[in-house]
Design an enzyme around this catalytic site. Structure first.
Site, short mmCIF file in Angstrom:
data_model
loop_
_atom_site.label_atom_id
_atom_site.label_comp_id
_atom_site.label_asym_id
_atom_site.label_seq_id
_atom_site.Cartn_x
_atom_site.Cartn_y
_atom_site.Cartn_z
N LYS A 8 1.15 -0.98 0.35
CA LYS A 8 -0.52 -0.34 -0.02
C LYS A 8 1.13 1.55 0.09
CE LYS A 8 -3.60 0.18 2.96
NZ LYS A 8 -4.60 -0.01 1.80
N ARG A 78 -3.66 3.01 7.78
CA ARG A 78 -3.54 1.12 7.58
C ARG A 78 -2.49 1.05 7.78
NH1 ARG A 78 -8.35 2.73 3.87
NH2 ARG A 78 -9.36 4.74 3.68
N GLY A 87 -8.14 -7.40 4.15
CA GLY A 87 -9.40 -7.24 4.85
C GLY A 87 -8.56 -7.85 6.99
N MET A 89 -5.99 -7.50 8.39
CA MET A 89 -5.47 -6.57 9.45
C MET A 89 -6.24 -5.30 9.37
SD MET A 89 -1.60 -6.88 8.50
CE MET A 89 -0.97 -6.63 6.62
N ARG A 334 -3.25 -1.61 -6.45
CA ARG A 334 -2.76 -2.67 -6.25
C ARG A 334 -3.21 -3.95 -7.28
NH1 ARG A 334 -5.70 -4.51 -0.47
NH2 ARG A 334 -7.62 -4.91 -1.21
N HIS A 450 -2.97 -42.19 1.64
CA HIS A 450 -3.36 -42.98 0.39
C HIS A 450 -4.27 -42.43 -0.26
CE1 HIS A 450 -5.79 -45.97 -1.11
NE2 HIS A 450 -4.82 -46.34 -1.48
N SER A 759 14.25 -42.60 -10.62
CA SER A 759 13.40 -41.84 -10.15
C SER A 759 12.50 -41.46 -9.03
CB SER A 759 11.71 -42.01 -11.57
OG SER A 759 10.70 -41.59 -11.35
N CYS A 826 8.63 -39.52 -9.50
CA CYS A 826 7.87 -39.00 -9.55
C CYS A 826 6.77 -39.02 -7.49
CB CYS A 826 7.81 -40.43 -10.08
SG CYS A 826 7.98 -42.24 -8.92
N TYR A 846 12.78 -34.77 -16.05
CA TYR A 846 11.53 -34.93 -16.17
C TYR A 846 11.23 -34.50 -14.73
CZ TYR A 846 11.26 -39.98 -15.44
OH TYR A 846 11.20 -40.58 -14.69
#
Length: 874
Positions: A8, A78, A87, A89, A334, A450, A759, A826, A846
């Site tokens: 701000k 503020r 909203g 604080m 903002r 799981h 992997s 993975c 990957y």
């Protein structure tokens, strides 16, 4: 200077530097907030003098003096953190009013009613924020007063009414606190400054930071700014506007305003706001004038300013403004919060308009937010009857009848009914029920339990760890919040926020707009990491292709074993007394497995497919309760005692670290041989059928030593040679391993002598590194995160310092031995943006994740390539 001034403060300074109409003020920086908490809520010794000097300068600019009984400067106080926390604080308006200055305000404005209305607002807000006397007490006084006068609206009250109400407000404060409402403006100011710094650690702000990965160390700034008044009659107003539609991303001014009001009136919703543009007024059917019609000059100025700000910041802006007696003042700008749908459209439109580059557009969209686009969601207009809250384990929402068993789920689904599977916790034997259900609800387990992992892989909503729910399987009953729900009752789960709701909720189906494909195409142009999917079924594989998956990084063959048509044969194999009988049962499974792999290879059309050999303990395939044992024994025409004895023989105290993974293939090599044969025979079938070369990657799970891997690889290689001789065809293939034990990571250089790819199974590697069971960690991991012991649950985002270091060591040592070693991960971390960033940094080839998270990983990989740090990282 956002880090020092907060969002701000920085944006107010920026607007002032642009010459825009901003009320003068000053910012107490975020560094003071850190000092405040590091020094028992005290301030640096020179701060008071600096604040007094700044106040005097603001007074000079406005021609007023703070605390002057004749011409008072009034200010707002503020908060303003580095990251937007709307909203969360506290704010105090009209500060500086007291019994004297309110009379001066009345005289200067010529409106006593306005002055005392402002005073009562200040008393209400200051008492709530600073003193701790909550605003509802004042609302009760106001309502009672209006009733006694026969008034309906606040606007019905006269100046004399407000004077009386102010006296009643002050009396209430005196009775509650034993002291008069503070009259010294300087004492008021320091009370408000302390309250704003104090609100950095209030419960809602702490929760918001945890949800959005905002570090506590950032702190908040405090902005003290000269007041401008939107409640000075019909030529004054206050409003909020977005430079583009935050829901759809459409290029149109979007917002609301209120005539003769202050900012909190818009937020509180006490009065129905009016549309800003005439077009929006017509669309809404409102009979109240738009700002464009009622205040044409102020609207024209707002249009000029919002156009300038959007070009300056090169992003959609969220604006707050006040019109004081016809003059427009800007109170805030903002980057506006927006839906994922809007974020995509805005990013693509800004790039096409030339305001940003395509690379900037890729950086503008939060990868995690894409989850909103890929799953059904509850209509935001629907009223929610929340009965319990758990963890948002898998996004999307679903409604259905409660079922407590997987068999019942499958049965009802076959009858065309939609069900929600409710379990204390799930296990691999629930796979058919999970597949049949619309969604899964468990009372235990964490974000990588799981239920959570499988649900995400299936793209089904899941709420896990809903600990306030009690499930009674025997009575077929679920209780939550003092309410009971039986099998057949309809509930809804929202896996995006972790809520369980009573009844059926209206849903919105996902839509992938053209902007999605455009932005993902731009992302693919810059990313280095490949993105594969964890896919066990043809349906998974098709979804992976649809979302841009570049292969399968993990096919868990055990999920194929749990299908209803196969589980009996699997149990025959487990119950076999000797190898000959085991091989006979495996021979029945071979054509089923081969058919599975044929379909997967055909769908993936030559893309890499990594198939993990059987991993879970054998006891998971056996029935457990006496009733289940007897039912299975009848179906298999065997003695139930034999089945029960075998289940007991195979049961383990800690199966995660027991007889599973490569250990199964060491003791029962015929299982690995059958799976390898099915893989290679399927590859040859598809090679011949499609003409596209299939190069399967066979993955050995849970190795700790090179000797284990070599023994199993020898069996796989021998099987490959046998299949090629039998079929008269040659196939290429690779044999690698899943690194999921710390020892394997440390011995990676040795293992890589024979392993052709790695992997990293980061789910189990996290468990074995921390010594934590992910299924049981929900009871304490939340406390670890909230108390700062861990920054984030390590099962959600990869622990860089510990688990990540093991991955890094494994990669470095493996590639030192085998320079071209292909390496990926993975685990569930493959779909977490921060973890994807880490994988890019250490040079993985990957990541592999659930099919529905493939777009998230693609975008995160592109942002990593462009050098963007994941949210919350320094």
């Amino acid at each position: 200077m956002r880090e020092l001034l907060g969002g701000k403060g920085a944006n107010l300074a920026e607007m002032a530097n642009l010459g825009l109409p901003v009320p003068p003020g000053f910012t107490i920086p975020t560094s003071v907030c850190n000092y405040f908490y590091d020094h028992a809520k005290s301030y640096p010794k020179d701060l008071k003098a600096q604040v007094e000097k700044a106040l005097a300068y603001v007074g000079k600019l406005t021609g007023k003096t703070f605390g002057d009984p004749n011409n008072p400067l009034l200010v707002s106080v503020r908060s303003g953190a580095r990251a937007s926390m709307p909203g969360m604080m506290d704010t105090v308006l009209n500060l500086g009013l007291n019994d004297e200055t309110v009379e001066a305000l009345a005289a200067l404005s010529g409106d006593k009613r306005f002055a005392y209305d402002s005073y009562r607002r200040f008393i209400t807000m200051y008492s709530d924020v600073v003193i701790g006397f909550e605003h509802h007490h004042f609302e009760e006084i106001l309502d009672t007063y209006k009733d006694s006068k026969g008034h309906v609206l606040d606007t019905d009250l006269t100046a004399e009414d407000w004077v009386e109400i102010v006296d009643q407000y002050k009396d209430a404060v005196r009775k509650e606190t034993g002291e008069d409402f503070p009259q010294d403006p300087h004492a008021q100011l320091w009370g408000a400054i302390g309250a704003v710094f104090g609100s950095w650690m209030n419960a809602r702000a702490v929760t918001y930071r945890q949800l959005h990965a905002i570090p506590e160390s950032w702190g908040t700034a405090v902005n003290v700014q000269a007041m401008v008044f939107g409640n000075m009659g019909e030529t004054s107003a206050t409003g909020v506007a977005f430079t583009r539609n935050p829901s759809t991303g459409a290029k149109q001014l979007y917002g609301e305003f209120l005539i003769n009001a202050q900012g909190e009136d818009v937020v509180a919703g006490i009065r129905t706001p009016q549309e800003i543009t005439e077009a929006a007024r017509k669309d809404s059917g409102s009979d109240k004038p738009s700002m464009e019609a009622a205040m044409p000059d102020a609207f024209k100025e707002l249009t000029r300013i919002y156009t300038l700000l959007e070009k300056h910041y090169r992003d959609m802006q969220d604006l707050e403004f006040t019109v004081e007696q016809g003059k427009l003042w800007m109170l805030q700008t903002r980057s506006g919060k927006r839906t994922a749908k809007a974020a995509l459209r805005i990013a693509v439109d800004l790039a096409n308009e030339g305001l940003i580059s395509r690379k900037d557009a890729v950086l503008r969209v939060d990868p995690a937010s894409l989850d909103q686009l890929l799953h059904p969601t509850i209509d935001p207009a629907a009223k929610r009857d929340v009965i319990a809250t758990g963890l948002p384990a898998s996004p999307g929402a679903a409604s259905g009848e409660i079922v407590f068993s997987s068999d019942e789920a499958a049965k009802l689904q076959a009858d065309g009914r939609k069900v929600i599977l409710v379990r204390v916790e799930t296990s691999p034997e629930d796979i058919h029920g999970m597949h049949a259900a619309e969604g899964i609800l468990t009372t235990r387990g964490g974000m990588t339990s799981h239920a959570a992992v499988v649900a995400r892989g299936m793209g089904k909503p899941c709420v896990s760890g809903a600990g306030t729910i009690r499930v009674d399987y025997g009575r077929g009953l679920m209780t939550a919040g003092g309410r009971s729900f039986k099998a057949g009752d309809v509930i809804t789960i929202d896996g995006g926020v972790g809520q369980v709701l009573a009844g059926r909720m209206p849903m919105l189906e996902p839509e992938l707009a053209d902007e999605f494909g455009t932005l993902m195409g731009w992302a693919d142009e810059v990313r280095k990491l490949k993105v594969r999917a964890n896919a066990d079924t043809p349906e998974d594989a098709r979804v992976a292709i649809k979302f841009g998956g570049e292969g399968i990084g993990l096919c868990r063959t055990e999920h194929m074993f749990f299908e209803e048509t196969r589980i009996r044969t699997v149990r025959e194999m487990i119950l076999a007394d000797d190898e000959q009988k085991r091989r006979a049962a495996l021979a029945k499974l071979l054509p089923m497995q081969r058919a599975d792999f044929v379909e997967l290879f055909e769908i993936m059309q030559g893309l890499p497919v990594t198939i993990r050999l059987l991993d879970p303990p054998l006891h998971e395939f056996l029935p457990h309760t006496q009733a289940e044992i007897e039912e299975v024994a009848r179906a298999m025409e065997t003695d139930p005692r034999k089945l029960a004895d075998r289940a007991r023989d195979l049961s383990e105290f800690n199966p995660m670290l027991g007889f599973r993974g490569c250990r199964l293939a060491i003791v029962y090599p015929e299982i690995a041989e059958m799976q390898a044969r099915a893989i290679f025979e399927a590859a040859i079938v598809v090679n011949k059928r499609t003409g596209k070369a299939v190069v399967p990657e066979v993955m050995v799970p849970l190795v700790a030593t090179k000797a284990e891997f070599d023994m199993i690889k020898a069996r796989i290689d021998a099987t490959a040679q046998s299949v090629m001789r039998d079929q008269g065809a040659q196939i290429k293939y690779e044999v690698g391993t899943m690194i999921e034990l710390p020892r394997a990571a440390l011995m990676a250089g040795e293992i890589a002598k024979t392993a052709e790819f790695f992997s990293f199974g980061t789910n189990d590697l996290t468990q074995t590194t921390y010594g934590i069971s992910r299924d049981d960690a929900g009871s304490f991991l939340g406390a670890y995160v909230s108390r700062g012991i861990l920054e984030i649950d390590p099962f959600i985002s990869l622990d860089r310092d510990g688990v990540g270091e093991l991955v890094k060591i494994g990669v470095e040592r493996g590639r030192k031995t085998r320079s071209g070693l292909k390496v990926g991960i993975c685990g569930e971390h493959g779909g977490d943006p921060a973890s994807v960033t880490f994988c890019h940094e250490i040079g993985l080839n990957y990541v592999s994740c659930s099919p529905y998270r493939v777009p998230i990983a693609r975008l995160a990989a592109a942002q990593a390539a462009l050098g963007k740090k994941a949210e919350g990282q320094a």
